[in-house]
Design a protein around this motif. Structure first.
Motif, mmCIF file in Angstrom:
data_model
loop_
_atom_site.group_PDB
_atom_site.id
_atom_site.type_symbol
_atom_site.label_atom_id
_atom_site.label_comp_id
_atom_site.label_asym_id
_atom_site.label_seq_id
_atom_site.Cartn_x
_atom_site.Cartn_y
_atom_site.Cartn_z
ATOM 1 N N SER A 129 0.838 -1.201 0.000
ATOM 2 C CA SER A 129 0.000 0.000 0.000
ATOM 3 C C SER A 129 0.871 1.248 0.000
ATOM 4 O O SER A 129 2.007 1.230 0.479
ATOM 5 C CB SER A 129 -0.913 0.024 1.242
ATOM 6 N N ILE A 130 0.318 2.308 -0.569
ATOM 7 C CA ILE A 130 0.881 3.646 -0.447
ATOM 8 C C ILE A 130 -0.110 4.458 0.382
ATOM 9 O O ILE A 130 -1.323 4.371 0.171
ATOM 10 C CB ILE A 130 1.080 4.314 -1.826
ATOM 11 N N TRP A 131 0.407 5.230 1.328
ATOM 12 C CA TRP A 131 -0.454 6.016 2.200
ATOM 13 C C TRP A 131 -0.195 7.502 2.006
ATOM 14 O O TRP A 131 0.951 7.935 1.916
ATOM 15 C CB TRP A 131 -0.209 5.658 3.669
ATOM 16 N N MET A 132 -1.265 8.276 1.940
ATOM 17 C CA MET A 132 -1.187 9.732 1.945
ATOM 18 C C MET A 132 -1.854 10.204 3.233
ATOM 19 O O MET A 132 -3.048 9.988 3.436
ATOM 20 C CB MET A 132 -1.874 10.318 0.715
ATOM 21 N N VAL A 133 -1.071 10.822 4.106
ATOM 22 C CA VAL A 133 -1.544 11.157 5.456
ATOM 23 C C VAL A 133 -1.362 12.646 5.723
ATOM 24 O O VAL A 133 -0.297 13.207 5.448
ATOM 25 C CB VAL A 133 -0.787 10.342 6.528
ATOM 26 N N THR A 134 -2.386 13.257 6.271
ATOM 27 C CA THR A 134 -2.297 14.638 6.747
ATOM 28 C C THR A 134 -2.208 14.608 8.262
ATOM 29 O O THR A 134 -3.181 14.265 8.943
ATOM 30 C CB THR A 134 -3.523 15.466 6.313
ATOM 31 N N TRP A 135 -1.038 14.957 8.797
ATOM 32 C CA TRP A 135 -0.850 14.996 10.252
ATOM 33 C C TRP A 135 -1.313 16.350 10.776
ATOM 34 O O TRP A 135 -0.795 17.389 10.360
ATOM 35 C CB TRP A 135 0.610 14.778 10.618
ATOM 36 N N ALA B 20 2.212 14.088 4.051
ATOM 37 C CA ALA B 20 3.321 13.253 3.593
ATOM 38 C C ALA B 20 2.773 11.987 2.955
ATOM 39 O O ALA B 20 1.638 11.563 3.244
ATOM 40 C CB ALA B 20 4.261 12.904 4.743
ATOM 41 N N ILE B 21 3.575 11.391 2.083
ATOM 42 C CA ILE B 21 3.222 10.149 1.406
ATOM 43 C C ILE B 21 4.202 9.072 1.872
ATOM 44 O O ILE B 21 5.412 9.308 1.956
ATOM 45 C CB ILE B 21 3.303 10.316 -0.121
ATOM 46 N N TYR B 22 3.678 7.865 2.161
ATOM 47 C CA TYR B 22 4.508 6.788 2.693
ATOM 48 C C TYR B 22 4.435 5.560 1.795
ATOM 49 O O TYR B 22 3.345 5.114 1.411
ATOM 50 C CB TYR B 22 4.067 6.428 4.119
ATOM 51 N N ALA B 23 5.607 5.038 1.463
ATOM 52 C CA ALA B 23 5.703 3.845 0.632
ATOM 53 C C ALA B 23 6.933 3.063 1.066
ATOM 54 O O ALA B 23 7.862 3.620 1.674
ATOM 55 C CB ALA B 23 5.801 4.221 -0.846
ATOM 56 N N THR C 82 10.099 6.975 3.076
ATOM 57 C CA THR C 82 10.336 5.538 3.058
ATOM 58 C C THR C 82 9.892 4.898 4.372
ATOM 59 O O THR C 82 10.235 5.391 5.449
ATOM 60 C CB THR C 82 11.825 5.240 2.835
ATOM 61 N N CYS C 83 9.155 3.798 4.267
ATOM 62 C CA CYS C 83 8.738 3.029 5.442
ATOM 63 C C CYS C 83 8.919 1.549 5.141
ATOM 64 O O CYS C 83 8.100 0.947 4.422
ATOM 65 C CB CYS C 83 7.289 3.330 5.813
ATOM 66 N N ASP C 84 9.971 0.965 5.687
ATOM 67 C CA ASP C 84 10.214 -0.459 5.485
ATOM 68 C C ASP C 84 9.182 -1.319 6.207
ATOM 69 O O ASP C 84 9.072 -2.519 5.927
ATOM 70 C CB ASP C 84 11.614 -0.833 5.968
ATOM 71 N N ALA C 85 8.439 -0.726 7.132
ATOM 72 C CA ALA C 85 7.407 -1.484 7.844
ATOM 73 C C ALA C 85 6.248 -1.858 6.941
ATOM 74 O O ALA C 85 5.487 -2.788 7.249
ATOM 75 C CB ALA C 85 6.892 -0.681 9.039
ATOM 76 N N LEU C 86 6.078 -1.162 5.819
ATOM 77 C CA LEU C 86 5.022 -1.490 4.873
ATOM 78 C C LEU C 86 5.372 -2.771 4.136
ATOM 79 O O LEU C 86 6.413 -2.860 3.483
ATOM 80 C CB LEU C 86 4.810 -0.343 3.895
ATOM 81 N N LEU C 87 4.512 -3.750 4.224
ATOM 82 C CA LEU C 87 4.799 -5.080 3.714
ATOM 83 C C LEU C 87 4.579 -5.186 2.205
ATOM 84 O O LEU C 87 3.795 -4.424 1.625
ATOM 85 C CB LEU C 87 3.915 -6.107 4.422
ATOM 86 N N ASN C 88 5.245 -6.158 1.608
ATOM 87 C CA ASN C 88 4.985 -6.550 0.223
ATOM 88 C C ASN C 88 4.129 -7.808 0.166
ATOM 89 O O ASN C 88 3.994 -8.426 -0.896
ATOM 90 C CB ASN C 88 6.293 -6.803 -0.522
ATOM 91 N N THR C 89 3.555 -8.194 1.299
ATOM 92 C CA THR C 89 2.782 -9.432 1.382
ATOM 93 C C THR C 89 1.374 -9.183 1.907
ATOM 94 O O THR C 89 0.783 -10.052 2.545
ATOM 95 C CB THR C 89 3.508 -10.430 2.291
ATOM 96 N N GLU C 90 0.841 -8.014 1.661
ATOM 97 C CA GLU C 90 -0.519 -7.713 2.097
ATOM 98 C C GLU C 90 -1.523 -8.544 1.284
ATOM 99 O O GLU C 90 -1.370 -8.718 0.083
ATOM 100 C CB GLU C 90 -0.841 -6.234 1.924
#
Length: 349
Positions: A174-180, A294-297, A337-345
């Motif tokens: 997943s890619i996340w777009m978050v407004t903090w 920010a965008i997280y991938a 960059t977020c390595d916590a985001l899985l490639n196995t969702e």
């Protein structure tokens, strides 16, 4: 002995961390990850000791076109309370005093072990921000993924902010777009407490008890991180899901730029458009009038976003700098960059 060795440092561990000249080895942290979401997340004091209560409006009052000599029916709006919990992430580093002092440099030996605990705490926190689910694990707080876990509008209202990229196998990310922001999405810590990670060196003043109930002296370090996540306005977070990473290097890869455009338009204020007051030089994400964006991938997706950014016909992705480091931006919003985001969702339906 095998059980003890799996829970506490032994002479074998000491030998592995010692050079021939007696100095402590410089450990190569091959298990370290990059999880920049921890740097970005706004953290606010909760309004209770165990959680944070948010009041959201769930219905608007009815209004009336009045005719002469006729009155107006009474009406009211409706609200609901949402409570987000706080988790306590803790760990102990316990090193036998005799083992730590074996080479005459106990502080450096202890540090070599404490650094591993710091990394483990960071990785667990980042993973929980995305995947934590208090319904399955009551000791954790609920992260983003369980809140955006369907593309069916009939199942959840916020499915409007979940974009399906078509992946069906369990090789998705997943890619996340978050407004903090204080009214959008932010982290929380207990009311009356202190924010952030805590590390306490408790020395060797008190003996430690082994599995047999016998005491011995050991250096102890306590690690604690009380944190939760509250989503106050679901409209300001977008998930691009079912992104099959096995197709990124194919002849017909998914269009990541189009996905980001669609994600931006799902928010009440579109990134990079007039009125958003976007500041592309903001250190921790683009600033808008609603918060910090920010965008997280993960690293796999970041690679292909950088490749697509090199396309000269692409005007939405660009390269920039943050704190002297290169960063890819989408309409001025940094991609983190977020390595916590899985490639196995698994597929989100």
């Amino acid at each position: 002995m095998a059980v003890i060795g799996s829970l506490a440092l032994t002479f074998a561990d000491w030998a592995k961390r010692r050079e021939d000249d007696g100095k402590i080895s410089q450990i190569v942290e091959m298990l370290a990850q990059t999880n920049e979401i921890i740097d970005d997340m706004l953290v606010v004091e909760a309004n209770s000791a165990s959680g944070h209560t948010t009041t959201v409006r769930t219905g608007l009052p009815a209004v009336t076109w009045r005719m002469l000599n006729y009155g107006v029916a009474k009406s009211k709006s409706t609200t609901a309370k949402v409570v987000d919990g706080i988790g306590m992430l803790e760990s102990w580093s316990v090193v036998d005093k005799a083992l730590a002092e074996l080479n005459g440099n106990s502080a450096e030996f202890r540090l070599s072990e404490d650094m591993a605990f710091l990394e483990a705490m960071s990785q667990e926190m980042a993973s929980t921000i995305f995947y934590g689910n208090s319904s399955l694990n009551p000791e954790k707080f609920t992260g983003l993924a369980p809140r955006y876990n369907t593309v069916s509008a009939a199942t959840a209202l916020n499915a409007a902010n979940v974009i399906d990229m078509g992946g069906v196998a369990a090789t998705n990310t997943s890619i996340w777009m978050v407004t903090w922001g204080p009214r959008t999405c932010h982290g929380i810590f207990p009311k009356g407490g202190t924010s952030g990670f805590k590390m306490r060196d408790l020395g060797d003043d008190k003996p430690v008890t082994d599995a047999n109930g016998n005491d011995y002296l050991a250096y102890r370090t306590h690690f604690r991180w009380d944190c939760g996540l509250t989503l106050r306005d679901w409209r300001y977070v977008v998930r691009i899901c079912n992104l099959d990473v096995s197709t990124l290097d194919s002849g017909a890869p998914p269009n990541l730029i189009n996905a980001l455009i669609r994600a931006g338009h799902r928010m009440p204020t579109v990134p990079g458009t007039v009125g958003t007051e976007q500041k592309t030089d903001a250190p921790n994400g683009g600033l808008t009038n609603n918060g910090r964006l920010a965008i997280y991938a993960n690293r796999t997706v970041r690679t292909w976003l950088d490749i697509q950014a090199l396309n000269k016909t692409n005007v939405l992705l660009s390269f920039g700098e943050w704190d002297g480091k290169p960063v890819t931006k989408f309409r001025g919003v940094p991609i983190r960059t977020c390595d916590a985001l899985l490639n196995t969702e698994a597929q989100i339906t």
